[in-house]
Scaffold this motif. Structure first.
Motif, mmCIF file in Angstrom:
data_model
loop_
_atom_site.group_PDB
_atom_site.id
_atom_site.type_symbol
_atom_site.label_atom_id
_atom_site.label_comp_id
_atom_site.label_asym_id
_atom_site.label_seq_id
_atom_site.Cartn_x
_atom_site.Cartn_y
_atom_site.Cartn_z
ATOM 1 N N UNK A 383 25.910 -12.060 -59.491
ATOM 2 C CA UNK A 383 26.658 -11.180 -58.586
ATOM 3 C C UNK A 383 26.080 -11.204 -57.177
ATOM 4 N N UNK A 384 24.771 -10.985 -57.053
ATOM 5 C CA UNK A 384 24.154 -10.970 -55.727
ATOM 6 C C UNK A 384 24.197 -12.341 -55.076
ATOM 7 N N UNK A 385 23.950 -13.373 -55.858
ATOM 8 C CA UNK A 385 23.989 -14.722 -55.304
ATOM 9 C C UNK A 385 25.360 -15.089 -54.785
ATOM 10 N N UNK A 386 26.403 -14.749 -55.548
ATOM 11 C CA UNK A 386 27.764 -15.063 -55.116
ATOM 12 C C UNK A 386 28.136 -14.293 -53.861
ATOM 13 N N UNK A 387 27.712 -13.030 -53.767
ATOM 14 C CA UNK A 387 27.993 -12.250 -52.562
ATOM 15 C C UNK A 387 27.307 -12.849 -51.340
ATOM 16 N N UNK A 388 26.061 -13.265 -51.507
ATOM 17 C CA UNK A 388 25.353 -13.872 -50.385
ATOM 18 C C UNK A 388 26.039 -15.166 -49.947
ATOM 19 N N UNK A 390 29.205 -15.875 -50.228
ATOM 20 C CA UNK A 390 30.432 -15.517 -49.525
ATOM 21 C C UNK A 390 30.157 -15.181 -48.060
ATOM 22 N N UNK A 391 29.109 -14.403 -47.813
ATOM 23 C CA UNK A 391 28.788 -14.020 -46.437
ATOM 24 C C UNK A 391 28.396 -15.239 -45.610
ATOM 25 N N UNK A 392 27.600 -16.136 -46.187
ATOM 26 C CA UNK A 392 27.209 -17.344 -45.457
ATOM 27 C C UNK A 392 28.410 -18.236 -45.174
ATOM 28 N N UNK A 393 29.330 -18.333 -46.121
ATOM 29 C CA UNK A 393 30.505 -19.173 -45.908
ATOM 30 C C UNK A 393 31.422 -18.579 -44.835
ATOM 31 N N UNK A 394 31.562 -17.263 -44.823
ATOM 32 C CA UNK A 394 32.344 -16.637 -43.756
ATOM 33 C C UNK A 394 31.694 -16.894 -42.399
ATOM 34 N N UNK A 395 30.380 -16.829 -42.363
ATOM 35 C CA UNK A 395 29.679 -17.098 -41.113
ATOM 36 C C UNK A 395 29.964 -18.513 -40.630
ATOM 37 N N UNK A 396 29.940 -19.459 -41.558
ATOM 38 C CA UNK A 396 30.217 -20.850 -41.207
ATOM 39 C C UNK A 396 31.646 -21.034 -40.708
ATOM 40 N N UNK A 397 32.579 -20.314 -41.331
ATOM 41 C CA UNK A 397 33.984 -20.431 -40.914
ATOM 42 C C UNK A 397 34.238 -19.825 -39.538
ATOM 43 N N UNK A 398 33.665 -18.650 -39.288
ATOM 44 C CA UNK A 398 33.980 -17.933 -38.048
ATOM 45 C C UNK A 398 33.173 -18.416 -36.859
ATOM 46 N N UNK A 742 21.592 -12.491 -45.928
ATOM 47 C CA UNK A 742 22.878 -13.089 -45.559
ATOM 48 C C UNK A 742 23.521 -12.343 -44.399
ATOM 49 N N UNK A 743 23.345 -11.024 -44.356
ATOM 50 C CA UNK A 743 23.895 -10.264 -43.232
ATOM 51 C C UNK A 743 23.100 -10.495 -41.958
ATOM 52 N N UNK A 744 21.792 -10.699 -42.077
ATOM 53 C CA UNK A 744 21.006 -11.060 -40.895
ATOM 54 C C UNK A 744 21.467 -12.405 -40.355
ATOM 55 N N UNK A 745 21.695 -13.367 -41.243
ATOM 56 C CA UNK A 745 22.182 -14.674 -40.802
ATOM 57 C C UNK A 745 23.536 -14.519 -40.115
#
Length: 783
Positions: A383-388, A390-398, A742-745
């Motif tokens: 769960x935590x790994x998948x959430x992290x 997701x956040x990194x992938x959104x960062x890469x997209x945006x 992931x949120x810091x990144x």
């Protein structure tokens, strides 16, 4: 009357001028701190219940592994602890812990404070020792120390209750064996000789006539600012010894030659701030754009110059690289080679993951190598790994301009793929290994079952229920894998297809198990999987466009209404992520899009109001710094950026709220502490993590702890935002996690991007015809 009118007009003009200078700071009515607000309270180690342990070779009376609480022998209507030796013993240990099994900071109490308690004996004349201990990871002389004092040095025990006050300096400043008062753990008890005895101890507490100590007055982002961004520092202190006032002059000076580059006047933010207990002023210097190294001075007695910071176009590039490299140091299933580990090489911590047994059947094993250790231990959670991820992938997209290949110095650097995607893939490949190929469901966790970490297990059992594949973990895995299938399709179509097929298979498992299947113990198990299922359906709809996922989403999305409108809630988490995915699908439903636009704007407006009203420009609700407060502050900024960008309602205010989260993390906070290792002159020196087992005294750059926590280790400070310890043994405030990282990144990638200084008013979901309506609502709520 005329004079009063003129005065009123002048006050209004001054208020307006303040608003024009710092539009994101609310000026509050002046009211001072309550009487005695700064006085150190009595800190009870034992009042009416025992926490700790007691054991011996035999002869020490214990109950359930601790000293017995005696409700018959009371004083001032409170029970006592019974310390009783019934026969000769070879060894014993009795500890009354101060903050559970965490270490605790009592340095404020040491100068003039006492260890106080009431004592009585069964026959009189009893002798015993009492003292304190500490726990300091990686100390050359040993992690644990104890200092004992004989009770006879302070009182002769009788059969009547007597009050005892032992100066804390006697214990914690003993020159022969100095304890670390920043990392204390227990009040300890021991015998003096082989005599049997029984004594009772009542109301064991730390007391002091002193006030809580202050931190340095000037608090600033110790990394710095982009040239065109909003720039400010806080100047704050306890009102009884703080000499700055609104209008006091400040200067921003060049480090190179101490010349003044900018000057201005301090502005009042709050006369009394409940988070810090301080009067808070603000030095705003947004107009200073000249690149360079700077510090701040204030024209008031007792205020030292600030720590140094930079202004420049690339101030956040090193931080982004190190914040993302954190994940390399958390890798499981590989040795960290010197070439990449930059002074922190290590062997593979968990090679046994190549054949880890299932908890329910140890005869069955599986290769679960790779992935990231979740936090300070060696657990790996889907769960935590998948959430992290997701956040990194959104960062890469945006913010694609923030990421490149060869950026992080990891083994995959130079392969033509941005390093951020290489690192995220390390976790995605492990998540795929956690899927049951028969059902499609995902197992929740891999962890160690002993202190040496040489026994590993795949958790799939709770009570008598076995082969557990929790629906919550499965749904979050679906969302991340479907997202991964989109992002990786440009680099490795075969891998992208593998991710999508795994996600679709797992959705079938969710359909076959419509009710929540709760996970095994200690696996972030949950009683509800509604938000994760919604996120899974949205991510799959975005990835495939298939009607079944859209239908599920449309049948279930409105159940999130209370989450968005709850005035006390913080980030919306997966409820927001579900809509992020849905709004990026090719053909989102018109009514659902409008519904979310309205609800997100309500949620965003709540966060913006908190940001404006907070003395520290963060989104914490009324001093509610609970476990993971740093992650809550950054996570709210992450969600605000993603949602406002997708909806086309991103504003300068939204961007400044996100940047203020980074300012807070990097030193613009009540502690004047940069919460990121290696970034800032007063930056974090330790973390609670696997590095505690290494001989090296330091940790790599880029680690961030979960932050101040007013509930789980109370008494570090009187004030909520200061309940934090920079300690390698204190996990309730100083443990790191892949989620907060992931949120810091994400926030750092935003700060480093072109979009940090640009506002996008064009929505990036399919129905651009709603632009005018979205902008109308944005203007109504936000501007």
């Amino acid at each position: 009357m005329k004079a009063k009118k003129i005065l009123t007009v002048l006050l209004c003009i001054l208020a307006l001028a303040s608003t024009l200078v710092i539009p994101n700071t609310t000026v509050y009515a002046n009211y001072g701190a309550p009487e005695g607000w700064r006085n150190l309270p009595d800190y009870y180690v034992f009042k009416d219940s025992f926490s700790g342990f007691a054991e011996s070779s035999g002869g020490l009376e214990t109950v359930n592994g601790g000293l017995p609480v005696d409700s018959q022998e009371t004083f001032e209507n409170l029970p006592s602890l019974r310390f009783s030796i019934t026969n000769k013993i070879d060894w014993m240990a009795a500890k009354i812990v101060m903050a559970g099994w965490n270490t605790h900071d009592i340095h404020n109490y040491i100068p003039n404070g006492y260890l106080e308690f009431n004592v009585k004996g069964k026959v009189g004349g009893e002798q015993f020792k009492i003292g304190g201990d500490d726990l300091v990871a990686r100390r050359a002389s040993g992690d644990e120390r104890s200092v004992y004092k004989s009770i006879t040095d302070y009182v002769t025990v009788t059969t009547e209750w007597q009050h005892v006050k032992i100066p804390l300096k006697d214990i914690y400043n003993d020159p022969s064996f100095d304890l670390d008062e920043y990392n204390t753990r227990s009040v300890v008890l021991d015998r003096v000789n082989d005599d049997t005895f029984t004594v009772w101890l009542n109301q064991i507490k730390l007391t002091s006539p002193d006030k809580e100590k202050a931190f340095p007055a000037i608090k600033v982002n110790q990394v710095g600012f982009r040239n065109s961004s909003e720039k400010y520092a806080y100047v704050s202190g306890f009102e009884d010894d703080f000499n700055a006032t609104p209008g006091t002059q400040f200067q921003v000076k060049r480090v190179s030659d101490d010349t003044v580059a900018y000057s201005g006047q301090l502005l009042l933010v709050k006369d009394y701030d409940i988070d810090s207990g301080e009067r808070v002023l603000k030095a705003v210097f947004t107009d200073l754009t000249e690149p360079g190294d700077y510090y701040i001075t204030v024209d008031a007695n007792g205020i030292a110059k600030s720590l140094n910071f930079k202004i420049g176009s690339e101030v956040f590039k090193p931080l982004l690289a190190d914040a993302a490299r954190y994940y390399y140091y958390q890798r499981s299933g590989t040795a960290l080679d010197p070439e990449f580990a930059l002074g922190f090489p290590r062997a593979d911590k968990t090679p046994m993951d190549s054949a880890a047994p299932f908890e329910s059947n140890s005869a069955v094993t599986r290769d679960v190598t790779k992935g990231w250790f979740d936090a300070g231990d060696k657990g790996k959670y889907v769960s935590d790994g998948a959430l992290a991820v997701m956040t990194l992938l959104w960062s890469s997209e945006l913010y694609p301009e923030s990421y490149t290949d060869n950026q992080f110095n990891i083994p995959e650097s130079g392969n033509g793929v941005p390093d951020i995607l290489d690192e995220a893939r390390w976790e995605v490949e492990w998540i795929l290994k956690m899927q049951d190929p028969v059902s499609g469901g995902f197992y929740a966790k891999v962890e160690s079952t002993n202190d040496d970490d040489n026994m590993r297990v795949i958790r799939d059992k709770s009570g008598n229920v076995t082969n557990l594949r929790p629906t919550n973990d499965t749904a979050i895995a679906v969302a991340s894998l479907a997202h991964a299938s989109i992002v990786y399709s440009s680099y490795d179509p075969e891998f992208a297809d593998q991710c999508l097929e795994a996600a679709k298979s797992a959705w079938t498992y969710l359909e076959q198990n419509p009710d929540n299947v709760k996970g095994p113990t200690r696996s972030y198990e949950t009683d509800s999987d509604k938000e994760s299922r919604l996120t899974a359906s949205a991510s799959l709809f975005r990835a495939t466009g298939e009607a079944q996922y859209n239908e599920y989403f449309l049948n279930n999305y409105t159940q999130s209404k209370n989450i968005f409108e709850n005035s006390e809630a913080d980030s919306a988490g997966l409820w927001n992520y579900a809509f992020f995915y849905y709004m990026k699908a090719s053909h989102p439903n018109v009514d659902a899009a409008k519904w979310y636009k309205d609800e997100f704007t309500i949620w965003l407006n709540k966060g913006l109001n908190r940001y404006k009203q907070s003395a520290w420009n963060n989104t914490i609700f009324e001093g509610n710094y609970y476990w993971g407060s740093n992650n809550i502050i950054m996570g709210t900024g992450t969600e605000a950026l993603i949602g406002s960008t997708i909806l086309g309602i991103n504003t300068k205010t939204v961007n400044n709220m996100a940047l203020s989260a980074l300012n807070y993390i990097l030193g613009a906070n009540p502690l004047r502490k940069s919460f990121v290792t290696g970034y800032g002159e007063d930056s974090l020196k330790t973390v609670y993590g696997i590095f505690n087992h290494d001989l090296r005294p330091d940790v790599p750059k880029g680690f961030i702890p979960l932050g101040p926590n007013r509930y789980n280790n109370t008494g570090i400070s009187i004030f909520p935002a200061k309940n934090y310890m920079d300690s390698a043994t204190e996990w309730t405030t100083n443990e790191h996690s892949i989620g907060s990282a992931s949120n810091l990144v994400f926030i750092t990638a935003f700060a480093n991007s072109n979009q940090a200084t640009a506002v996008n008013h064009a929505p990036v979901f399919a129905y651009s015809s709603y632009t005018e309506e979205i902008e109308k609502i944005a203007n109504e709520y936000l501007q």
